[in-house]
Scaffold this active site. Structure first.
Site: not given
Length: 410
Positions: A136, A142, A165-166, A184, A186-187, A347
């Site tokens: 994303d 994030d 994830e970033e 992750d 900051l989900d 996640e």
């Protein structure tokens, strides 16, 4: 592997982290540069006239990582701190030290999320494009949360490689670190402007020493693509009306609540046991007509009270994975996203590990999550988490994985 930024980008990042009031020992320099892609321009953020953490905006003590074996604060009498409980539970010293740095980073993120200044980040940080369809578009918070955690992992000296994830790829930190951290940072960050709960998710593995001889890029990736069955610990941090760190070191799932007066995470939910069956389902009902027949039949059946549980189920959906899972862990039921959307590595694996240690289950609708071997760092899949009886009943309907994915804007 991603390359380290040049000195100008390091200076930009240092200014940003300085505004978060990190202690001197965690300041970044050219001699110990963080990984930060050049596509992110954080420079304008340091133009804020004051730090949101330096004045009276937030009454929160953000202490340095607690020393192993430190005495219990009299204010917290009767409660174990996270560090004390890990020592009591027989966790290895290396893991205790790593968690000390992770809880420190979590407190910084909790303060950042609660700050009235976090909206300034959206206006000041630019260049957050992503080149991968598996990821994303990262939000400003994030990115800052990612750097806070990376800084803490570097300072711990216990992490060989981190995958986030970033980031497009894993970040190699040190050759002799015993652990691998996937996360992750900051989900649910899209919810922050509406003050909806957000969270951080961690998974911790042992470094695969048998592949130490491989090139850095290859061993970094392989270390991060371990199956969830090899996790040694996992945790999530819920940033809500309370800041709660829920974790398992392999025996039981335990939740610790941040005591703002002392800055300690105190054990408030020892040995969480998810109910065998709940009465709540959590899913975005607006996608009902894109669901497969099996999933629609399951939802129609349980909300009419015609399933294996005679009572009608209620829907509770926050659209924040950590928050929806936390409620499910305490009250039972099932939290789900039936389409290929959530990440296996960052996640699904850590949360399924926590669910299983609490007596629950994690599934992709057909298979046990922890038994799935990741093949890509940002691999996506459907995710169903919750009470064992609810997951079993859901899977009995067969066709519960959503294949139609028209591309939703929200």
């Amino acid at each position: 592997m991603n390359e380290l930024p040049h000195s100008r980008e390091i200076e930009m990042l240092s200014s940003t982290i300085s505004s978060l009031n990190l202690p001197p020992r965690t300041q970044l320099s050219s001699s110990n540069p963080p990984f930060f892609p050049q596509r992110y321009n954080l420079a304008p953020f340091h133009n804020m006239t004051s730090s949101p953490f330096s004045g009276g905006f937030i009454n929160l003590r953000v202490n340095s990582p607690t020393a192993i074996g430190s005495k219990r604060d009299s204010v917290n009498s009767g409660f174990y701190t996270l560090m004390e409980y890990m020592g009591k539970d027989g966790a290895a010293d290396d893991l205790v030290l790593l968690f000390g740095h992770l809880e420190y980073a979590s407190k910084k993120i909790a303060a950042l999320v609660a700050s009235p200044f976090n909206s300034s980040l959206s206006k000041n940080i630019v260049g957050t494009e992503t080149s991968s369809s598996d990821r994303d578009k990262p939000k400003p918070l994030d990115l800052v949360s990612n750097e806070i955690i990376l800084s803490s992992l570097r300072n711990s000296g216990k992490v060989a490689v981190m995958a986030s994830e970033e980031d497009e790829g894993p970040v190699w930190i040190t050759d002799d670190g015993p652990f691998v951290v996937v996360m992750d940072p900051l989900d649910g960050s899209r919810n922050i402007d509406a003050s909806i709960p957000t969270g951080t998710i961690f998974g911790i593995y042992r470094r695969l020493m048998e592949i130490d001889h491989l090139p850095v890029e290859e061993k970094a990736l392989l270390n991060c693509l371990q199956s969830g069955a090899k996790l040694v610990a996992a945790a999530y941090v819920l940033y809500s009306s309370a800041t709660i760190l829920c974790t398992s070191f392999g025996s039981g799932t335990h939740a610790f609540t941040l005591e703002h007066t002392t800055g300690d995470f105190l054990l408030t939910h020892p040995n969480i046991s998810i109910p065998p069956r709940g009465q709540i389902y959590s899913v975005n009902d607006a996608r009902y007509f894109d669901w497969p027949e099996g999933l629609r039949q399951y939802i129609d059946t349980i909300r009419q009270g015609k399933g294996k549980h005679p009572k009608k189920y209620s829907a509770r959906y926050i659209c924040s994975l950590v928050a929806d899972f936390h409620r499910t862990l305490l009250y039972g039921g099932v939290a789900m996203n039936p389409r290929d959307h959530l990440r296996l590595v960052y996640e699904a694996n850590p949360l399924s590990f926590l669910a299983e240690k609490a007596g629950g289950r994690g599934s992709d609708g057909k298979n046990r999550i922890l038994s799935i071997q990741p093949v890509k760092l940002h691999q996506r899949l459907p995710l169903f988490l919750g009470s064992p009886d609810d997951i079993e009943e859901l899977q009995s309907y067969g066709d519960v994985q959503q294949k139609v994915n028209p591309g939703y804007d929200v």
